[in-house]
Design an enzyme around this catalytic site. Structure first.
Site, mmCIF file in Angstrom:
data_model
loop_
_atom_site.group_PDB
_atom_site.id
_atom_site.type_symbol
_atom_site.label_atom_id
_atom_site.label_comp_id
_atom_site.label_asym_id
_atom_site.label_seq_id
_atom_site.Cartn_x
_atom_site.Cartn_y
_atom_site.Cartn_z
ATOM 1 N N GLN A 161 43.721 35.041 40.999
ATOM 2 C CA GLN A 161 44.058 35.155 42.420
ATOM 3 C C GLN A 161 42.826 34.977 43.290
ATOM 4 O OE1 GLN A 161 44.224 39.847 43.244
ATOM 5 N NE2 GLN A 161 45.515 39.239 41.494
ATOM 6 N N HIS A 203 41.590 35.859 47.690
ATOM 7 C CA HIS A 203 41.933 36.436 48.985
ATOM 8 C C HIS A 203 41.222 35.665 50.099
ATOM 9 C CE1 HIS A 203 43.388 39.711 46.538
ATOM 10 N NE2 HIS A 203 42.163 39.957 46.086
ATOM 11 N N GLU A 255 36.285 42.878 48.339
ATOM 12 C CA GLU A 255 36.586 44.037 47.512
ATOM 13 C C GLU A 255 35.494 44.244 46.484
ATOM 14 O OE1 GLU A 255 40.257 43.351 45.404
ATOM 15 O OE2 GLU A 255 39.715 41.295 44.928
ATOM 16 N N HIS A 303 39.342 35.181 40.991
ATOM 17 C CA HIS A 303 39.065 36.266 40.055
ATOM 18 C C HIS A 303 40.329 36.711 39.341
ATOM 19 C CE1 HIS A 303 40.286 38.318 43.779
ATOM 20 N NE2 HIS A 303 40.704 39.322 43.006
ATOM 21 N N ARG A 336 48.204 34.102 44.620
ATOM 22 C CA ARG A 336 48.195 33.929 43.161
ATOM 23 C C ARG A 336 48.094 32.451 42.823
ATOM 24 N NH1 ARG A 336 52.962 37.077 43.409
ATOM 25 N NH2 ARG A 336 52.501 39.309 43.274
#
Length: 275
Positions: A63, A65, A82, A140, A160
């Site tokens: 996935q 972001h 993150e 990642h 995804r």
């Protein structure tokens, strides 16, 4: 209130586990596996950061972001940087961070469609105590056999690219558009400040510190800024609110965090530089 003990919210995931530990209570036999536990304030709030525990029984999807700019193009409030503090890891646990070699957008899409993206990624072995920061745009996948704490921008926008045949939606157009196509480059953590304090992340979206050894920690947060206390071991108190490992508290204003001698906790707040 200057301090709040956050509520926990269990999130069922196909890649999760039944054995959670850490005082959370295991999932009953026959129940759906739990993959995440979120810490949330009472009521309807949208804080800058979100704190989670993750429990992986299988690999998470490959996935990516969006960053803030790409999120805003899509009408979303923010992107998602993150980071992960690894609490426990099976001997063969891995995390994929970026491609091993530069890849084109067309090459990434083709690899996602035929499954060769798994071999394209750089799977690195992980162990308890490791720390990884994944800026938005990093392709990642978190592997199986891990328990970790995730500190992130408060966004659940996930594109995804590949999901090992699970019947879940993929997002190839958006995912390829926002993905970094070069190999992952680890950030350089600022490192120890003193014997009890280490700065793990200093911007651009949040600051993350790790405190150990039971030293009192006086904080003075600017108006409108909230900080999160995430105890890994031990216990403590701030502004009359007690907390212990497996819990999470927030604090505002000027307060002193007092902790037990065995305390080990994360301290996170939005911003570009340490306060």
């Amino acid at each position: 209130m200057p301090a709040t003990l956050l509520h926990t919210h269990r999130v069922e995931k196909p890649w999760g586990r039944h054995d959670l530990g850490l005082g959370f209570g295991d999932v009953p036999a026959g129940g759906d596996p739990v993959g995440e536990i979120w810490f949330q304030a009472p009521g309807d709030t949208t804080p800058d950061l979100l704190i989670k525990y993750l429990f992986t029984g299988e690999k998470l999807s490959v996935q990516v972001h969006p960053d803030d700019e790409e999120a805003h193009k899509r009408g979303l409030p923010r992107g998602k940087d993150e980071c992960w503090t690894i609490l426990s890891a099976a001997p063969d646990s891995t995390i994929a961070l970026g491609p091993k070699q530069p890849v084109s957008a067309d090459g990434l899409r083709a690899a996602a469609l035929d499954g060769s993206i798994e071999d394209m990624l750089d799977w690195v072995p992980v162990k308890a105590g490791d720390f990884y920061y994944a800026p938005s745009g990093t392709i990642h996948a978190i592997g199986a056999g891990l328990t970790l704490i995730e500190v992130q921008q408060n966004s659940e926008t996930t594109y995804r690219l590949y999901d090992y045949g699970r019947p879940r939606e993929l997002h190839l157009d958006d995912g390829v558009a926002v993905a970094h196509l070069d190999p992952y480059r680890p950030i350089t953590s600022p490192g120890p400040v003193d014997a009890n304090r280490t700065v793990l992340v200093e911007g651009p979206k949040f600051v993350l510190e790790r405190w150990t050894g039971g030293a009192d920690h006086a904080v003075s947060l600017p108006d409108g800024v909230t900080a999160w206390i995430v105890p890994i071991h031990g216990s403590g108190e701030v502004a009359g609110v007690a907390f212990k490992a497996g819990e999470c508290a927030t604090v505002t204003g000027a307060e002193t965090i007092t902790t037990s001698a065995d305390a080990d906790y994360l301290f996170a707040y939005p911003g570009t530089t340490r306060i």
